[in-house]
Design an enzyme around this catalytic site. Structure first.
Site, PDB file in Angstrom:
ATOM      1  N   LYS A   1       1.906   0.574   8.007  1.00 13.75           N
ATOM      2  CA  LYS A   1       2.537   1.653   8.764  1.00 13.75           C
ATOM      3  C   LYS A   1       4.048   1.514   8.914  1.00 13.75           C
ATOM      4  O   LYS A   1       4.760   2.517   9.088  1.00 13.75           O
ATOM      5  CB  LYS A   1       1.895   1.761  10.143  1.00 13.75           C
ATOM      6  CG  LYS A   1       0.496   2.357  10.145  1.00 13.75           C
ATOM      7  CD  LYS A   1       0.526   3.834   9.814  1.00 13.75           C
ATOM      8  CE  LYS A   1      -0.830   4.488  10.049  1.00 13.75           C
ATOM      9  NZ  LYS A   1      -0.784   5.944   9.841  1.00 13.75           N
TER      10      LYS A   1
ATOM     11  N   SER B   1      -5.699  -2.181   4.075  1.00 14.63           N
ATOM     12  CA  SER B   1      -4.621  -1.468   4.764  1.00 14.63           C
ATOM     13  C   SER B   1      -4.120  -2.121   6.038  1.00 14.63           C
ATOM     14  O   SER B   1      -3.013  -1.834   6.488  1.00 14.63           O
ATOM     15  CB  SER B   1      -5.066  -0.034   5.083  1.00 14.63           C
ATOM     16  OG  SER B   1      -6.204  -0.062   5.938  1.00 14.63           O
TER      17      SER B   1
END
Length: 410
Positions: free
Chosen positions: A53, A304
């Site tokens: 992110k 992720s």
């Protein structure tokens, strides 16, 4: 001369090297042997904030600094930490809105990453309330709102993952497997590689926002969602991200149950020493669904994120065992007579262990209800055990997969 999307993503990747190194692309021998393929893991769990992110946050912020010196976001997790990290890097003010219900660990890490540059405001019981407050504050303060996914600069920043894969592998992989939530990572990666490779997009079963959008031809709200896979549990995929994913075939989307993902989290932790959050495990677990498509191929799975709160480990283990058929819960109707419990215990096998037993004796009744949890080492043991219980004349109800009851008693 106007740059292509790939050129802009590469430029974003290069600019990031002043902030943090590329995350590793690592061949995984365990998975490669298991699936008969050349399996690589893109380890976004090893970024400074343990998720991808911060890439989108960095790229969106660098485009408007120094004209903009105040940034606002709403997030209950990885996006908040990425924004906080970048606010401190750029020495700009950030205001991060988080739901009141956010686990203290995530609030603490956001404050730690942001330091004196970031203020955390706990607002609202639900994310929609938090988001509304953040946007209202942002408009009044003249700040820049940082979307977690539905922003072209954020998508471009997340595409730096793809740019690193190409650089590190030295070629385009045959297939890329990656999770989908709001769509920033998947839209960026798809736009970077285009038709050069095959894709598998993985959604949690309790939040199928991409599949619903493909079927409807536009983003739709799939509320209520199951928030267990918090890094990918999004009720509505972004408008901009969907524009880049609208040509996706439903055959290229895999849905995995929340309990099933837990098995991968436990296996990767115990066997490989890799800590993955539920969303980070999606791509790895999806390999079992696409085995015919990967045999003999080079496959990159994007891990992720690894922001896993170890206080959740007992729940994760519990879910994994239930999915694997190694643990069951049932309510036993036990006669209120001397020796009834002894008779029931004799129906258990050598590998059947009682992990939970709650019995409320009511003298005015002929039968009492007992909540029992049983753990075993082979799924087939349960069929044999239940047969012995039936033969002994006991009545019971298996509640293992009853989600409503599980919320109260398991």
């Amino acid at each position: 001369m106007t740059q292509t999307f790939r050129e802009r993503a590469v430029a974003a990747k290069e600019a990031m090297r002043d902030v943090f190194p590329a995350t590793p692309l690592m061949r995984n021998d365990l998975l490669s042997a298991k699936y008969g393929a050349d399996i690589w893991l893109k380890r976004e769990d090893l970024s400074p904030v343990r998720s991808y992110k911060l890439r989108g946050a960095f790229n969106a912020m660098r485009k408007v600094i120094p004209q903009q010196e105040m940034f606002v976001c709403a997030s209950a997790g990885n996006h908040a930490q990425g924004v906080a990290f970048m606010c401190r890097h750029f020495a700009v003010r950030g205001v991060v809105f988080m739901p009141v219900t956010t686990p203290e660990q995530k609030v603490m890490k956001t404050r730690m990453f942001g330091g004196d540059f970031v203020e955390v405001r706990l607002v609202g019981d639900y994310f929609d309330q938090t988001l509304a407050q953040a946007q209202e504050f942002c408009a009044g303060a003249g700040a820049h709102f940082l979307s977690p996914f539905d922003d072209e600069d954020v998508i471009e920043g997340q595409a730096s993952v793809a740019a690193e894969i190409l650089e590190q592998l030295g070629r385009v992989p045959d297939r890329i497997v990656l999770p989908v939530g709001g769509g920033g990572l998947s839209a960026g990666t798809r736009s970077f590689f285009g038709s050069e490779t095959e894709f598998t997009f993985v959604e949690p079963a309790g939040a199928q926002s991409l599949a619903a959008a493909i079927e409807a031809g536009a983003p739709v709200d799939v509320s209520p969602i199951n928030s267990f896979v918090d890094g990918a549990a999004v009720a509505k995929i972004g408008e901009r991200t969907f524009d880049r994913l609208r040509q996706t075939s439903l055959d290229d989307i895999v849905h995995l149950s929340e309990d099933r993902i837990c098995g991968t989290i436990v296996e990767m932790l115990n066997v490989e020493g890799i800590v993955l959050e539920p969303a980070g495990a999606l791509a790895v677990e999806a390999l079992s669904e696409i085995r015919p498509l990967t045999a003999g191929k080079t496959v990159v799975c994007v891990a992720s994120g690894g922001n896993f709160d170890f206080e959740r480990l007992p729940e994760v283990k519990e879910r994994a065992q239930r999915y694997a058929g190694l643990k069951k819960y049932f309510i036993l109707r036990l006669p209120q007579r001397p020796g009834a419990l002894r008779d029931f215990l004799q129906t258990l096998g050598a590998h059947d262990n009682i992990t939970r037993f709650e019995y409320m004796k009511k003298s005015a009744r002929n039968f009492g209800s007992v909540l029992i949890g049983i753990e075993t080492d082979q799924p087939r043991n349960f069929a044999e055990m239940f047969q012995r219980i039936d033969d002994a004349g006991f009545t019971y109800t298996d509640i293992t997969n009853d989600e409503t009851l599980a919320q109260f008693v398991i």
